[in-house]
Design a protein around this motif. Sequence first.
Motif, PDB file in Angstrom:
ATOM      1  N   LEU A   1      -4.089  -1.868   5.798  1.00 34.10           N
ATOM      2  CA  LEU A   1      -4.100  -0.989   4.589  1.00 34.10           C
ATOM      3  C   LEU A   1      -3.800   0.825   4.231  1.00 34.10           C
ATOM      4  O   LEU A   1      -3.688   1.137   4.162  1.00 34.10           O
ATOM      5  CB  LEU A   1      -5.121  -1.096   3.509  1.00 34.10           C
ATOM      6  CG  LEU A   1      -5.051  -2.155   3.037  1.00 34.10           C
ATOM      7  CD1 LEU A   1      -6.538  -2.604   3.005  1.00 34.10           C
ATOM      8  CD2 LEU A   1      -4.289  -3.318   2.757  1.00 34.10           C
TER       9      LEU A   1
ATOM     10  N   THR B   1       0.386  -1.007  -0.239  1.00 32.45           N
ATOM     11  CA  THR B   1       0.127  -0.127   0.185  1.00 32.45           C
ATOM     12  C   THR B   1       1.115   1.227   0.820  1.00 32.45           C
ATOM     13  O   THR B   1       0.746   2.015  -0.458  1.00 32.45           O
ATOM     14  CB  THR B   1      -1.255   0.005   1.095  1.00 32.45           C
ATOM     15  OG1 THR B   1      -1.687  -1.449   1.380  1.00 32.45           O
ATOM     16  CG2 THR B   1      -1.760   0.970   1.185  1.00 32.45           C
TER      17      THR B   1
ATOM     18  N   VAL C   1      -8.089  -0.275  -1.453  1.00 35.05           N
ATOM     19  CA  VAL C   1      -7.220   0.740  -1.149  1.00 35.05           C
ATOM     20  C   VAL C   1      -7.033   1.821  -2.429  1.00 35.05           C
ATOM     21  O   VAL C   1      -6.511   2.772  -1.624  1.00 35.05           O
ATOM     22  CB  VAL C   1      -5.457  -0.100  -1.868  1.00 35.05           C
ATOM     23  CG1 VAL C   1      -4.621   1.053  -1.703  1.00 35.05           C
ATOM     24  CG2 VAL C   1      -5.446  -1.139  -0.091  1.00 35.05           C
TER      25      VAL C   1
END
Length: 243
Positions: free
Chosen positions: A202, A21, A58
């Motif tokens: 994330l 991420t 994401v």
Amino acid sequence: MIFGVPLWALGVIALALLVGTLVQGLVGLGLGLVGAPVATLVAPELMPGLLLCTAALVPLLHLARNRKEIDWRGLAWALPARMPGTALGVWLVAVFTVQQLSVAVGLMVLAAVLLTWHTVTVPITPTTLVGAGIISGVTSTATSIGGPPIAILYQHRSPVQVRSTLAVYFVLGAVFSLTGLGVTGQLEAREVWLALLLVPFLLAGFWLSHHVDRRVPPARIRNIMLLVCAASALVLLVRSLAT
């Protein structure tokens, strides 16, 4: 054990997703490239569903922060083309082994990176966008790595446009792939729940990317993006050939 997955394996996957991420927040892709090889190594039974679920989450974080310069015209060609690619990817998941698919994807991505690094500039045209969309649909559904075909096309655009355009593409593309896997019974509920369980990692990776981004000169974004693509391809090849 959580949903039948050892805690150590979940910890390794969580760390990989955090790093992925972080990279994606910088260059527009990276979650699947970093997370997919790691997840396949420690918990192959969760693939590709787990990574596709996170791939849908994401990009929403990025779009919440920045929606500038999205290339809607390019997406209008690439996204519809992803649908037949998704159908082909679903078929490949059912027919071929993870090892065979990983070798094919690794070779394809590595060849594309080597061609575009210094010698070839792939123009963004309806034909190349459709081709990249089909290939991305196949590779994303089969291995959860679908970013390189589109990223290589956009490598010479501004970092903001690359990140924003890829974010929209990844969200909608992941929905296509998850729908295809779900309809054919190849997506398990535990993969969805585990993805939700990993959301804090994330968020942490996305937060870090926001701070690191201020220190990375825009001129380096393209090289970082290509390096991430190449590294992922090499990891896939080494992992697959070693098993």
